[in-house]
Design a protein around this motif. Structure first.
Motif, mmCIF file in Angstrom:
data_model
loop_
_atom_site.group_PDB
_atom_site.id
_atom_site.type_symbol
_atom_site.label_atom_id
_atom_site.label_comp_id
_atom_site.label_asym_id
_atom_site.label_seq_id
_atom_site.Cartn_x
_atom_site.Cartn_y
_atom_site.Cartn_z
ATOM 1 N N THR A 101 -40.534 -19.412 -62.744
ATOM 2 C CA THR A 101 -40.358 -18.170 -62.482
ATOM 3 C C THR A 101 -39.035 -17.800 -61.773
ATOM 4 O O THR A 101 -38.141 -16.995 -61.897
ATOM 5 C CB THR A 101 -41.320 -17.562 -61.605
ATOM 6 O OG1 THR A 101 -42.462 -17.567 -62.766
ATOM 7 C CG2 THR A 101 -41.353 -15.903 -61.397
ATOM 8 N N GLU A 102 -38.750 -18.738 -60.636
ATOM 9 C CA GLU A 102 -37.666 -18.674 -59.622
ATOM 10 C C GLU A 102 -36.161 -18.939 -60.490
ATOM 11 O O GLU A 102 -35.181 -18.377 -60.256
ATOM 12 C CB GLU A 102 -37.727 -19.598 -58.351
ATOM 13 C CG GLU A 102 -38.637 -18.954 -57.564
ATOM 14 C CD GLU A 102 -39.390 -20.161 -56.636
ATOM 15 O OE1 GLU A 102 -39.830 -19.666 -55.527
ATOM 16 O OE2 GLU A 102 -39.336 -21.391 -56.986
ATOM 17 N N ILE A 103 -36.322 -19.967 -61.338
ATOM 18 C CA ILE A 103 -35.173 -20.362 -62.300
ATOM 19 C C ILE A 103 -34.689 -19.096 -63.029
ATOM 20 O O ILE A 103 -33.640 -18.772 -63.225
ATOM 21 C CB ILE A 103 -35.459 -21.708 -63.040
ATOM 22 C CG1 ILE A 103 -35.692 -22.787 -62.035
ATOM 23 C CG2 ILE A 103 -34.535 -21.788 -64.068
ATOM 24 C CD1 ILE A 103 -36.262 -24.101 -62.659
ATOM 25 N N ALA A 104 -35.893 -18.564 -63.628
ATOM 26 C CA ALA A 104 -35.628 -17.214 -64.441
ATOM 27 C C ALA A 104 -34.752 -16.105 -63.854
ATOM 28 O O ALA A 104 -33.847 -15.537 -64.243
ATOM 29 C CB ALA A 104 -36.936 -16.933 -65.133
ATOM 30 N N LEU A 105 -35.320 -15.851 -62.401
ATOM 31 C CA LEU A 105 -34.752 -15.151 -61.760
ATOM 32 C C LEU A 105 -33.338 -15.336 -61.504
ATOM 33 O O LEU A 105 -32.269 -14.557 -61.641
ATOM 34 C CB LEU A 105 -35.591 -14.765 -60.426
ATOM 35 C CG LEU A 105 -36.669 -14.071 -60.302
ATOM 36 C CD1 LEU A 105 -37.151 -14.183 -59.169
ATOM 37 C CD2 LEU A 105 -36.405 -12.756 -60.791
ATOM 38 N N ARG A 106 -33.006 -16.437 -60.772
ATOM 39 C CA ARG A 106 -31.429 -16.915 -60.606
ATOM 40 C C ARG A 106 -30.598 -16.801 -62.153
ATOM 41 O O ARG A 106 -29.512 -16.448 -62.015
ATOM 42 C CB ARG A 106 -31.500 -18.370 -60.155
ATOM 43 C CG ARG A 106 -32.200 -18.313 -58.977
ATOM 44 C CD ARG A 106 -32.108 -19.823 -58.195
ATOM 45 N NE ARG A 106 -32.482 -19.776 -56.863
ATOM 46 C CZ ARG A 106 -32.376 -20.720 -55.959
ATOM 47 N NH1 ARG A 106 -31.684 -21.765 -56.463
ATOM 48 N NH2 ARG A 106 -33.180 -20.842 -55.197
ATOM 49 N N LEU A 107 -31.082 -17.365 -63.293
ATOM 50 C CA LEU A 107 -30.699 -17.304 -64.418
ATOM 51 C C LEU A 107 -30.311 -15.708 -64.804
ATOM 52 O O LEU A 107 -29.250 -15.309 -64.989
ATOM 53 C CB LEU A 107 -31.350 -17.957 -65.452
ATOM 54 C CG LEU A 107 -31.111 -19.491 -65.564
ATOM 55 C CD1 LEU A 107 -32.301 -20.102 -66.612
ATOM 56 C CD2 LEU A 107 -29.859 -20.082 -65.749
ATOM 57 N N SER A 108 -31.100 -15.031 -64.678
ATOM 58 C CA SER A 108 -31.005 -13.406 -64.845
ATOM 59 C C SER A 108 -29.922 -12.793 -64.082
ATOM 60 O O SER A 108 -29.085 -11.998 -64.554
ATOM 61 C CB SER A 108 -32.481 -12.733 -64.588
ATOM 62 O OG SER A 108 -33.340 -13.070 -65.507
ATOM 63 N N GLU A 109 -29.928 -13.312 -63.010
ATOM 64 C CA GLU A 109 -28.940 -12.767 -62.205
ATOM 65 C C GLU A 109 -27.416 -13.269 -62.619
ATOM 66 O O GLU A 109 -26.443 -12.566 -62.550
ATOM 67 C CB GLU A 109 -29.118 -13.229 -60.634
ATOM 68 C CG GLU A 109 -29.943 -12.542 -60.103
ATOM 69 C CD GLU A 109 -30.526 -13.080 -58.449
ATOM 70 O OE1 GLU A 109 -29.729 -13.914 -57.939
ATOM 71 O OE2 GLU A 109 -31.532 -12.557 -58.009
#
Length: 100
Positions: A13-21
């Motif tokens: 989930t944290e990886i997804a947030l960083r990639l989204s940004e």
């Protein structure tokens, strides 16, 4: 023998947030898990109760570690793979992850 990697504390989930940004587009934790599996860094196992869980592969040990975690209520505990910042760099090298 596994190599020692620092700061292995990111969930999908944290990886997804960083990639989204970084790409200015929504990336889901499901996409992250699927790509980690496609890259051979983890594999999906089905339990007897029909729930899925992820297992870190030998190749994945370069980027992640398995931790025993307990939820805040203390009524669930189990293994969770957490990933290093390096895995984000690895995922960004995959051109197809945005279209998954």
């Amino acid at each position: 023998m596994t190599e020692n990697i620092a700061n292995v504390d990111l969930t999908p989930t944290e990886i997804a947030l960083r990639l989204s940004e970084s790409v200015n587009s929504r990336v889901s934790n499901r996409q992250v898990n699927q790509l980690l599996e496609q890259l051979g860094l983890q594999k999906k196992l089905k339990s007897r109760k029909g729930k899925s869980k992820w297992q870190l592969t030998e190749k994945g040990q370069k980027y992640g570690r398995v931790y025993l975690v307990t939820n805040t209520n203390g009524n669930w505990s189990g293994n969770q793979i957490k990933w290093s910042q390096e895995v984000i760099n690895r995922l960004q090298k995959e051109p197809h992850w945005l279209t998954a």
